[in-house]
Structure formats: C-alpha cells, structure tokens
Write an enzyme that holds these catalytic residues in place. Sequence first.
Site, PDB file in Angstrom:
ATOM      1  N   LYS A 196       0.855  -1.189   0.000  1.00  0.00           N
ATOM      2  CA  LYS A 196       0.000   0.000   0.000  1.00  0.00           C
ATOM      3  C   LYS A 196       0.888   1.235   0.000  1.00  0.00           C
ATOM      4  CE  LYS A 196      -3.711   2.299   2.527  1.00  0.00           C
ATOM      5  NZ  LYS A 196      -4.709   2.199   3.592  1.00  0.00           N
ATOM      6  N   LYS A 249      -2.019  -1.516  -3.944  1.00  0.00           N
ATOM      7  CA  LYS A 249      -2.895  -0.350  -3.915  1.00  0.00           C
ATOM      8  C   LYS A 249      -2.083   0.923  -3.968  1.00  0.00           C
ATOM      9  CE  LYS A 249      -6.072   1.873  -0.815  1.00  0.00           C
ATOM     10  NZ  LYS A 249      -6.385   2.078   0.553  1.00  0.00           N
TER      11      LYS A 249
HETATM   12  C1  PBG Z   1      -7.868   3.236   5.216  1.00  0.00           C
HETATM   13  C2  PBG Z   1      -8.041   3.221   3.748  1.00  0.00           C
HETATM   14  C3  PBG Z   1      -7.819   4.232   2.808  1.00  0.00           C
HETATM   15  C4  PBG Z   1      -8.258   3.726   1.575  1.00  0.00           C
HETATM   16  C5  PBG Z   1      -8.706   2.427   1.803  1.00  0.00           C
HETATM   17  N1  PBG Z   1      -8.529   2.133   3.142  1.00  0.00           N
HETATM   18  C6  PBG Z   1      -7.333   5.619   2.989  1.00  0.00           C
HETATM   19  C7  PBG Z   1      -5.922   5.866   3.315  1.00  0.00           C
HETATM   20  O1  PBG Z   1      -5.098   4.964   3.501  1.00  0.00           O
HETATM   21  O2  PBG Z   1      -5.603   7.050   3.421  1.00  0.00           O
HETATM   22  C8  PBG Z   1      -8.271   4.449   0.268  1.00  0.00           C
HETATM   23  C9  PBG Z   1      -9.228   3.903  -0.741  1.00  0.00           C
HETATM   24  C10 PBG Z   1      -9.461   4.772  -1.933  1.00  0.00           C
HETATM   25  O3  PBG Z   1      -8.841   5.832  -2.109  1.00  0.00           O
HETATM   26  O4  PBG Z   1     -10.328   4.389  -2.726  1.00  0.00           O
HETATM   27  N2  PBG Z   1      -6.576   3.346   5.651  1.00  0.00           N
END
Ligand code: PBG
Length: 326
Positions: A196, A249
């Site tokens: 991520k 991601k």
């Molecule tokens: C929670 C989370 C996030 C997203 C999914 N889970 C936000 C982040 O990490 O700031 C983002 C999903 C998206 O942008 O569609 N941590």
Amino acid sequence: MSFPSVRLRRLRRTPALRDLTTNVRVHPSNLVCPIFVDENANAPVSMKSLPEYFRLPLDFVADEARKILEHGVKSVLLFGISSKRDETGSSGFCVNGIVQKAIRELKKEFVNELVVMTDVCLCEYTTHGHCGIVDGNEVVNDSTLEFLQKMAVSHADAGADIVAPSSMMDGQVRFIREALDDAGFNQVGIMAYSAKYASCFYGPFRDAAGCAPSFGDRKCYQMGYGNSDEALREMELDVNEGADILMVKPALPYLDIVQLAKSSFSLPVAAYSVSGEYAMVKAAAKLGWVDEKAAVLELLSGIKRAGADIIITYFAKDVKSWLNQL
Ligand code: PBG
C-alpha cells in the site's frame, strides 16, 4: 519467418476472430464493490469528489448489496463512517459499531452468495485520522496491533468472510491471524493490503470517509512510490504471516507491482483501483474528453493483464451491462 509470410493482422480481421484470440477478460465475479456505511446518514449522501457514489445509512445496505449481486458482482468491501471518534478508534471494534451492524444485516439476508470483506484500519474511527495509535507525533506500531486484532475479531464475530488490514503496521497480518484463530475464526480469511503506497489518489476517499490525518501524513507507514524492492519484502512478510490474498494499492500507477506480486507468489492477487483513479475517469468523461465505458473496460483489462485476479473498483456495478453492450 517474418513478413510477408507472417501477417499479424490476419487474426484481427473480424470481431469474432478478435474475440477468439482474446486472452484477458474482465468478469464481474472477480470484482469487489466498496460500500460506505454512514452512521450519521438518514438518506444516501452524495460525495463531491466521488461522483455518483453514496455514503449509505445502515438500512440501505442490504438493498445496495442486492443491486451489486444483480450486476454479477459477488463481493463487497465495507467501510464505516462512525458518529463517534476517539483517540483509539474504539467505535471501530465495538459490537454495535456501524460496520459490525452492516455485516450482520448483510449476513442475515445473503449467507453464502455474497463475500463480505471489511477494511481493518483505525483512521475512520480516530479523532486524529491516523491509521494507528498516536503518541505525540508518532504513529506507534506495536500498540496499534492489539486494536487491529480487536477490530478484526469483532468483524469476524459479526460474520465477515474476509478482513482486510490496511493500516500498514508491521506484523499486522500475523497478529490478526493469531487473534482470529484464538477466537475460533480460523475460516475467516485475510486480504492483506500488503503493498500500500502513500498516494495522492486516496484524496477523494479521505473526503468521503473524513479520514485525512489531522497532522503530518502517512509516509511513515505507507510505502513511497520510488521504491519497488520494499513492496516485495512487504508481500513476502505477509505471505509468511498467513495472508490469504495479497493486495496492491493503488492499481494504475503500480501495475509493475501487481505483476511482481503475480510472478513472485501463488496467492490470489488483488489490485485496488482507488478513489482518485475513479475520480479521474469520471471527471474526464464529464468533460467529454474520454468515453467512460471504453476507458473503464480498457483500464480494468490493463490491471487484469498485469496479473490481478481480483479488482476492487468503484465501477464494479457498471461492468456487466457495459460488457453486454460490446
Ligand atoms: C484506510 C483506507 C484508505 C483507503 C482504503 N482504506 C485511505 C488511506 O489509507 O488514506 C483508500 C481507498 C481509496 O482511495 O479508494 N486506511
């Protein structure tokens, strides 16, 4: 053998020939549709930066899942918007939290036909909006793990099929696996947000879930886009810690990482095409600069071609009818 005896255009002559030789196909059953459940809402709330997407009150969630199933999509990923936030995100792991209630609603109606996945992270429930426990200006890794365990177990207890830890704390998959097993949930799977990245493409989601950090950023725990070696290490660790599905991601700027995941491991690979990717297509389509349907099918095929078995996308509900129009 080369031109003129080799002519690659031979197999491109007709739509039927092109269909016959297609080797990457997007199918709705490999898609996951995100759902935002909002404890503060009495009616669906539209979101400016996520056009045509809504935060739903609890009693709309089952209907929404029915629509998602009608569109051939069999999995949802739940995000909660809680009415109560505190330092430790306790509304994220209480029995009557909004996500726990939504899981129960869904499992009451759809027992096995719907895969219910949940995001396991503190940022939607904490006052500071960080993904872990904060001490001074630091997001503390080890003390966060116990809260992630509680949240994952509470989701499993409500009936979740798969929990998806997304806070990027070291050891989170191992701790969650142990907690699930100890609580008797050895059949509940873990989709690890393994690779991520700290991305500007989460912007619309943070508006939607109100979870932008109140100070600093997430670069101390999410990965930097200039590094691909770390992604491999993150994924290796999560495989060893017991992940069932690996996730990359965002998707589009990280297709090399999707390919790396697919070629390095034999786990199913998920790619999360995030809110900013959705917003870009919506904005360009609104201006008449790209054709939305064509753009989305091409983008999803690209993500699949890179190696994703599963794609989480805000376009999930549109795909079936678009494919039927081809
Ligand atoms: C929670 C989370 C996030 C997203 C999914 N889970 C936000 C982040 O990490 O700031 C983002 C999903 C998206 O942008 O569609 N941590």
